[in-house]
Design a protein around this motif. Structure first.
Motif, PDB file in Angstrom:
ATOM      1  N   PHE A  13     -19.235 -23.247  56.325  1.00 14.24           N
ATOM      2  CA  PHE A  13     -18.963 -23.937  55.062  1.00 14.24           C
ATOM      3  C   PHE A  13     -19.553 -23.177  53.888  1.00 14.24           C
ATOM      4  CE2 PHE A  13     -19.904 -27.282  51.885  1.00 14.24           C
ATOM      5  CZ  PHE A  13     -18.644 -27.823  51.732  1.00 14.24           C
ATOM      6  N   TYR A  14     -20.809 -22.758  54.003  1.00 13.86           N
ATOM      7  CA  TYR A  14     -21.471 -22.112  52.873  1.00 13.86           C
ATOM      8  C   TYR A  14     -21.192 -20.618  52.784  1.00 13.86           C
ATOM      9  CZ  TYR A  14     -23.931 -26.438  51.908  1.00 13.86           C
ATOM     10  OH  TYR A  14     -24.228 -27.734  51.583  1.00 13.86           O
ATOM     11  N   SER A  15     -20.740 -20.024  53.870  1.00 13.08           N
ATOM     12  CA  SER A  15     -20.426 -18.595  53.831  1.00 13.08           C
ATOM     13  C   SER A  15     -18.984 -18.324  53.427  1.00 13.08           C
ATOM     14  CB  SER A  15     -20.689 -17.963  55.207  1.00 13.08           C
ATOM     15  OG  SER A  15     -22.052 -18.033  55.551  1.00 13.08           O
ATOM     16  N   GLN A  16     -18.065 -19.277  53.765  1.00 10.48           N
ATOM     17  CA  GLN A  16     -16.654 -18.978  53.581  1.00 10.48           C
ATOM     18  C   GLN A  16     -15.847 -20.037  52.835  1.00 10.48           C
ATOM     19  OE1 GLN A  16     -14.728 -17.392  57.165  1.00 10.48           O
ATOM     20  NE2 GLN A  16     -16.739 -17.180  58.127  1.00 10.48           N
ATOM     21  N   VAL A  18     -17.208 -22.761  50.395  1.00  5.33           N
ATOM     22  CA  VAL A  18     -17.642 -23.069  49.030  1.00  5.33           C
ATOM     23  C   VAL A  18     -18.583 -21.993  48.516  1.00  5.33           C
ATOM     24  CG1 VAL A  18     -17.428 -25.546  49.398  1.00  5.33           C
ATOM     25  CG2 VAL A  18     -19.647 -24.442  49.721  1.00  5.33           C
ATOM     26  N   ASP A  19     -18.620 -21.866  47.192  1.00  8.41           N
ATOM     27  CA  ASP A  19     -19.570 -20.970  46.539  1.00  8.41           C
ATOM     28  C   ASP A  19     -20.663 -21.839  45.938  1.00  8.41           C
ATOM     29  OD1 ASP A  19     -21.017 -19.140  45.128  1.00  8.41           O
ATOM     30  OD2 ASP A  19     -19.347 -18.388  43.926  1.00  8.41           O
ATOM     31  N   GLU A  20     -21.788 -21.924  46.634  1.00  8.79           N
ATOM     32  CA  GLU A  20     -22.867 -22.807  46.201  1.00  8.79           C
ATOM     33  C   GLU A  20     -23.435 -22.394  44.848  1.00  8.79           C
ATOM     34  OE1 GLU A  20     -25.599 -26.054  46.628  1.00  8.79           O
ATOM     35  OE2 GLU A  20     -23.623 -25.566  47.422  1.00  8.79           O
ATOM     36  N   ALA A  22     -21.908 -21.914  42.235  1.00 15.02           N
ATOM     37  CA  ALA A  22     -21.160 -22.529  41.136  1.00 15.02           C
ATOM     38  C   ALA A  22     -21.118 -24.045  41.199  1.00 15.02           C
ATOM     39  CB  ALA A  22     -19.732 -21.980  41.130  1.00 15.02           C
ATOM     40  N   ARG A  23     -21.553 -24.637  42.305  1.00 10.02           N
ATOM     41  CA  ARG A  23     -21.317 -26.065  42.536  1.00 10.02           C
ATOM     42  C   ARG A  23     -21.851 -26.948  41.429  1.00 10.02           C
ATOM     43  NH1 ARG A  23     -23.929 -30.428  44.726  1.00 10.02           N
ATOM     44  NH2 ARG A  23     -25.824 -29.226  45.188  1.00 10.02           N
ATOM     45  N   LEU A  24     -23.037 -26.656  40.931  1.00 10.37           N
ATOM     46  CA  LEU A  24     -23.656 -27.534  39.956  1.00 10.37           C
ATOM     47  C   LEU A  24     -23.258 -27.221  38.515  1.00 10.37           C
ATOM     48  CD1 LEU A  24     -27.248 -27.962  41.443  1.00 10.37           C
ATOM     49  CD2 LEU A  24     -25.222 -29.391  41.745  1.00 10.37           C
ATOM     50  N   ASN A  25     -22.331 -26.309  38.356  1.00  8.09           N
ATOM     51  CA  ASN A  25     -21.886 -25.958  37.008  1.00  8.09           C
ATOM     52  C   ASN A  25     -20.421 -26.242  36.744  1.00  8.09           C
ATOM     53  OD1 ASN A  25     -24.392 -24.841  36.030  1.00  8.09           O
ATOM     54  ND2 ASN A  25     -24.036 -23.094  37.391  1.00  8.09           N
ATOM     55  N   ALA A  59     -28.166 -20.446  46.407  1.00  7.29           N
ATOM     56  CA  ALA A  59     -27.930 -19.227  45.617  1.00  7.29           C
ATOM     57  C   ALA A  59     -28.916 -19.070  44.475  1.00  7.29           C
ATOM     58  CB  ALA A  59     -26.502 -19.244  45.081  1.00  7.29           C
ATOM     59  N   GLY A  60     -29.873 -19.993  44.344  1.00  8.47           N
ATOM     60  CA  GLY A  60     -30.912 -19.845  43.340  1.00  8.47           C
ATOM     61  C   GLY A  60     -30.699 -20.636  42.072  1.00  8.47           C
TER      62      GLY A  60
END
Length: 272
Positions: A13-16, A18-20, A22-25, A59-60
């Motif tokens: 899920f997190y590798s392929q 969704v792009d974590e 960008a999730r909160l933006n 992703a920080g």
């Protein structure tokens, strides 16, 4: 260290999927989650420069604002893609929340803002919180986030499909079991009740535990606008939803309506 043990559904899920990073933006409710997490944590953080261990920091996204505020941040995450992204922000390495390599009492703050989502086994969650307590200094802060047990009801109303038999069966299963199996949509996940998260913090040896609803009781209004109109919510609506989250804090009965919950606690300092 060797590659952390991670459920294959979570790795995929997190590798392929969704792009974590960008999730909160990219969504209004994501921006609300980020803003409120910062807002709550800033009440408890020691002054910068303090040492922060960001466990499962993705992703920080949280490390970035902490670094900007002058904190010394080290991030660990079990997903190689996240570590590569986070390394642009702070020191980052592969790691497992259940088996931290940091020395005892080596950080002023330990935040666990993602791992509990994907640890369905209670013993694994206990290990993660116990490790956070171990590496935080006496009197230090431990903060842990969880997905609310009831978040799926509010979320799937915004998609206007909760009335279908398939979705009622799926969400009903989450409500009964606190688990999503990761076979459709979101990945393998565990959903907490607020009082459960507080008890898990105390069971790990933390004290002065407080629980907050991150997005508050009206967050799904933002998501409904985006999902049903394709347009961004107005600034006034966002401000009202944010105000609702703040106003709801003194009322624990409203915790059940928030999408995520945040627990903060302290490591005993030996003087109490």
């Amino acid at each position: 260290m060797s590659k952390p043990e991670l459920a294959p559904e979570v790795e995929h899920f997190y590798s392929q999927v969704v792009d974590e990073s960008a999730r909160l933006n990219i969504s209004a409710d994501g921006r609300l989650e980020l803003l409120r997490t910062q807002e709550i944590l800033r009440r408890f953080l020691p002054p910068a420069p303090a040492r922060v261990l960001d466990v499962g920091g993705g992703a920080g996204i949280h490390a970035e604002w902490l670094v900007d505020a002058g904190y010394e941040v080290t991030l660990i995450d079990p997903v190689a893609r996240h570590v590569e992204q986070a390394a642009k922000v702070c020191s980052a390495e592969l790691g497992d929340a259940r088996r931290l390599t940091a020395a005892d009492a080596s950080y002023d703050v330990v935040q666990v803002l993602g791992p509990l989502y994907h640890l369905p086994d209670a013993e694994d969650r206990h290990s993660a919180l116990s490790e956070a307590r171990r590496v935080a200094r006496p009197g230090g802060l431990v903060a842990a986030a969880a997905i609310n047990r009831y978040a799926s009801i509010f979320e799937h109303v915004t998609y206007a499909h909760l009335h279908t038999e398939r979705m009622q069966a799926s969400i009903g299963s989450i409500l009964r079991t606190a688990m999503h199996d990761g076979k459709r949509g979101f990945t393998l996940a565990y959903f907490h009740r607020a009082e459960e998260l507080a008890q898990e913090m105390r069971d790990a040896g933390l004290q002065d535990v407080q629980i907050f609803g991150i997005e508050g009781p009206a967050w799904s209004a933002l998501k409904a606008v985006e999902q049903q109109t394709g347009a961004a919510p107005s600034d006034d609506l966002f401000a009202s939803v944010l105000t609702a989250a703040r106003m709801a804090e003194p009322y624990p009965e409203l915790l059940a309506a928030s999408s995520h919950i945040l627990a903060v606690g302290r490591v005993p300092d030996g003087n109490g």
